[in-house]
Motif scaffolding. Structure first.
Motif, PDB file in Angstrom:
ATOM      1  N   ARG A  57       0.836  -1.203   0.000  1.00  0.00           N
ATOM      2  CA  ARG A  57       0.000   0.000   0.000  1.00  0.00           C
ATOM      3  C   ARG A  57       0.870   1.252   0.000  1.00  0.00           C
ATOM      4  N   PHE A  58       2.002   1.205   0.689  1.00  0.00           N
ATOM      5  CA  PHE A  58       2.947   2.319   0.664  1.00  0.00           C
ATOM      6  C   PHE A  58       3.464   2.521  -0.758  1.00  0.00           C
ATOM      7  N   ALA A  59       3.838   1.422  -1.426  1.00  0.00           N
ATOM      8  CA  ALA A  59       4.327   1.519  -2.806  1.00  0.00           C
ATOM      9  C   ALA A  59       3.254   2.084  -3.723  1.00  0.00           C
ATOM     10  N   GLY A  60       2.007   1.652  -3.534  1.00  0.00           N
ATOM     11  CA  GLY A  60       0.922   2.157  -4.366  1.00  0.00           C
ATOM     12  C   GLY A  60       0.718   3.648  -4.207  1.00  0.00           C
ATOM     13  N   VAL A  61       0.836   4.136  -2.984  1.00  0.00           N
ATOM     14  CA  VAL A  61       0.716   5.569  -2.732  1.00  0.00           C
ATOM     15  C   VAL A  61       1.850   6.329  -3.411  1.00  0.00           C
ATOM     16  N   LEU A  62       3.064   5.784  -3.358  1.00  0.00           N
ATOM     17  CA  LEU A  62       4.186   6.419  -4.048  1.00  0.00           C
ATOM     18  C   LEU A  62       3.922   6.527  -5.543  1.00  0.00           C
ATOM     19  N   ILE A  63       3.414   5.455  -6.134  1.00  0.00           N
ATOM     20  CA  ILE A  63       3.179   5.423  -7.574  1.00  0.00           C
ATOM     21  C   ILE A  63       2.135   6.464  -7.981  1.00  0.00           C
ATOM     22  N   CYS A  64       1.154   6.716  -7.111  1.00  0.00           N
ATOM     23  CA  CYS A  64       0.101   7.690  -7.445  1.00  0.00           C
ATOM     24  C   CYS A  64       0.632   9.121  -7.521  1.00  0.00           C
ATOM     25  N   ILE A  65       1.693   9.427  -6.778  1.00  0.00           N
ATOM     26  CA  ILE A  65       2.351  10.744  -6.815  1.00  0.00           C
ATOM     27  C   ILE A  65       1.363  11.888  -6.609  1.00  0.00           C
ATOM     28  N   GLY A  66       0.949  12.113  -5.394  1.00  0.00           N
ATOM     29  CA  GLY A  66       0.057  13.235  -5.144  1.00  0.00           C
ATOM     30  C   GLY A  66      -0.493  13.211  -3.732  1.00  0.00           C
ATOM     31  N   ILE A  72      -9.615   7.457  -0.453  1.00  0.00           N
ATOM     32  CA  ILE A  72     -10.177   6.122  -0.274  1.00  0.00           C
ATOM     33  C   ILE A  72     -10.249   5.436  -1.638  1.00  0.00           C
ATOM     34  N   ARG A  73     -10.563   4.152  -1.619  1.00  0.00           N
ATOM     35  CA  ARG A  73     -10.573   3.373  -2.871  1.00  0.00           C
ATOM     36  C   ARG A  73     -11.528   3.970  -3.896  1.00  0.00           C
ATOM     37  N   GLN A  74     -12.627   4.527  -3.445  1.00  0.00           N
ATOM     38  CA  GLN A  74     -13.595   5.122  -4.354  1.00  0.00           C
ATOM     39  C   GLN A  74     -12.995   6.273  -5.160  1.00  0.00           C
ATOM     40  N   ASP A  75     -11.968   6.908  -4.634  1.00  0.00           N
ATOM     41  CA  ASP A  75     -11.342   8.044  -5.314  1.00  0.00           C
ATOM     42  C   ASP A  75     -10.413   7.613  -6.446  1.00  0.00           C
ATOM     43  N   LEU A  76     -10.038   6.340  -6.467  1.00  0.00           N
ATOM     44  CA  LEU A  76      -9.095   5.836  -7.467  1.00  0.00           C
ATOM     45  C   LEU A  76      -9.857   5.104  -8.568  1.00  0.00           C
ATOM     46  N   ALA A  90      -4.822   5.584 -15.090  1.00  0.00           N
ATOM     47  CA  ALA A  90      -5.617   5.545 -13.865  1.00  0.00           C
ATOM     48  C   ALA A  90      -5.776   6.979 -13.384  1.00  0.00           C
ATOM     49  N   PHE A  91      -6.870   7.252 -12.681  1.00  0.00           N
ATOM     50  CA  PHE A  91      -7.164   8.606 -12.214  1.00  0.00           C
ATOM     51  C   PHE A  91      -7.438   8.578 -10.718  1.00  0.00           C
ATOM     52  N   LEU A  92      -6.904   9.577 -10.025  1.00  0.00           N
ATOM     53  CA  LEU A  92      -7.144   9.711  -8.593  1.00  0.00           C
ATOM     54  C   LEU A  92      -7.818  11.049  -8.344  1.00  0.00           C
ATOM     55  N   ARG A 111      -3.420  11.914 -12.781  1.00  0.00           N
ATOM     56  CA  ARG A 111      -3.462  10.837 -13.764  1.00  0.00           C
ATOM     57  C   ARG A 111      -2.143  10.077 -13.759  1.00  0.00           C
ATOM     58  N   VAL A 112      -2.234   8.762 -13.724  1.00  0.00           N
ATOM     59  CA  VAL A 112      -1.064   7.887 -13.844  1.00  0.00           C
ATOM     60  C   VAL A 112      -1.141   7.236 -15.217  1.00  0.00           C
ATOM     61  N   GLU A 113      -0.097   7.418 -16.028  1.00  0.00           N
ATOM     62  CA  GLU A 113      -0.154   6.986 -17.421  1.00  0.00           C
ATOM     63  C   GLU A 113       0.716   5.773 -17.730  1.00  0.00           C
ATOM     64  N   ASN A 114       1.752   5.531 -16.916  1.00  0.00           N
ATOM     65  CA  ASN A 114       2.638   4.417 -17.189  1.00  0.00           C
ATOM     66  C   ASN A 114       1.871   3.098 -17.105  1.00  0.00           C
ATOM     67  N   HIS A 115       1.942   2.303 -18.178  1.00  0.00           N
ATOM     68  CA  HIS A 115       1.126   1.089 -18.271  1.00  0.00           C
ATOM     69  C   HIS A 115       1.450   0.102 -17.152  1.00  0.00           C
ATOM     70  N   GLU A 116       2.750  -0.145 -16.907  1.00  0.00           N
ATOM     71  CA  GLU A 116       3.130  -1.085 -15.854  1.00  0.00           C
ATOM     72  C   GLU A 116       2.700  -0.583 -14.486  1.00  0.00           C
ATOM     73  N   ALA A 117       2.825   0.739 -14.265  1.00  0.00           N
ATOM     74  CA  ALA A 117       2.423   1.311 -12.976  1.00  0.00           C
ATOM     75  C   ALA A 117       0.920   1.159 -12.758  1.00  0.00           C
ATOM     76  N   VAL A 118       0.139   1.372 -13.814  1.00  0.00           N
ATOM     77  CA  VAL A 118      -1.316   1.231 -13.698  1.00  0.00           C
ATOM     78  C   VAL A 118      -1.688  -0.207 -13.372  1.00  0.00           C
ATOM     79  N   ARG A 119      -1.052  -1.159 -14.024  1.00  0.00           N
ATOM     80  CA  ARG A 119      -1.337  -2.569 -13.741  1.00  0.00           C
ATOM     81  C   ARG A 119      -0.945  -2.925 -12.309  1.00  0.00           C
ATOM     82  N   CYS A 120       0.141  -2.347 -11.824  1.00  0.00           N
ATOM     83  CA  CYS A 120       0.562  -2.573 -10.442  1.00  0.00           C
ATOM     84  C   CYS A 120      -0.474  -2.010  -9.475  1.00  0.00           C
ATOM     85  N   LEU A 121      -0.998  -0.831  -9.769  1.00  0.00           N
ATOM     86  CA  LEU A 121      -2.047  -0.245  -8.929  1.00  0.00           C
ATOM     87  C   LEU A 121      -3.290  -1.125  -8.908  1.00  0.00           C
TER      88      LEU A 121
END
Length: 235
Positions: A57-66, A72-76, A90-92, A111-121
């Motif tokens: 979850r820490f890594a996921g927050v880093l990837i979102c950058i913001g 909450i999950r509803q925001d992602l 992906a959009f937050l 907005r997160v645009e990197n394909h691998e990062a989005v799949r990780c999220l």
């Protein structure tokens, strides 16, 4: 404060010039010290270590950058939420943005645009209940994990970026990749182009990496080299 006063009381604008002149004089005596931006290679190394340590979850927050810690999950909004496996973004939603008082919208998004990062999220957050926070602990707990990762990489305390450096690092990365000022303004959700230009002029050529010990540079490069691979990993 002056901007807020002008927004709430438009009739003050014609008489605000002396106040703005005072601000300019103060800035000359006490220049603004911007936060040191997070270099991309260090960001990648931190994500790799977090995933290796199972701090998903820490890594996921880093990837979102913001501004993610209150989300909450509803925001992602992930591709899986749109029933579109081909979507690469992906959009937050940012419900209480810092730039709200500067004339920006009440609800903004990242907005997160990197394909691998989005799949990780999607792997990290995809099955999370919509009412649960993306990061289930306090901001202090986030900062503790942040410091532990920087310690593991061997970064001296006086050279360490803070979590607030993530957003600036994203702006510098976009600038280095040749994105336009207007596009970076949109990404950072800034109102003033002058503010962004000042920030980029001061920090675009600066890198904390230059002053790091050689052993730390080796650790960062080694960890960062696994970034794409670990994002593609099933778990």
């Amino acid at each position: 404060l002056f901007v807020l006063a002008q927004q709430q009381y438009p009739l003050l604008r014609p008489v605000m010039n002396p106040a703005w002149q005072l601000v300019s004089q103060w800035e000359e005596l006490q220049p603004v010290c911007h936060r040191r931006p997070l270099p991309e290679v260090l960001f990648r190394a931190m994500v790799v270590l977090a995933l290796q340590w199972k701090w998903t979850r820490f890594a996921g927050v880093l990837i979102c950058i913001g501004e993610v810690l209150s989300a909450i999950r509803q925001d992602l909004v992930l591709p899986v939420d749109m029933f579109d496996a081909e979507r690469r973004s992906a959009f937050l939603w940012v419900r209480k943005p810092k730039t709200l008082r500067r004339g920006k919208g009440r609800v903004q998004h990242l907005r997160v645009e990197n394909h691998e990062a989005v799949r990780c999220l999607e792997r990290i957050f995809g099955e999370l209940a919509e009412f649960l926070p993306l990061f289930p602990f306090s901001p202090a707990a986030f900062r503790t994990r942040w410091e532990k990762i920087l310690s593991a990489l061997g970064i001296p305390a006086e050279l360490r970026p803070t979590p607030a450096s993530i957003r600036g690092g994203g702006a510098i990365l976009a600038y280095h990749r040749g994105e336009t000022i207007s596009n970076i303004l949109w990404r950072m959700r800034l109102v003033s182009q002058t503010t962004l230009e000042s920030y980029l002029q001061e920090l675009a050529a600066e890198s904390v990496l230059i002053r790091l010990p050689e052993v730390t540079k080796v650790r960062i490069r080694l960890a960062a080299s696994f970034y794409t691979q670990i994002l593609r990993s099933p778990g």
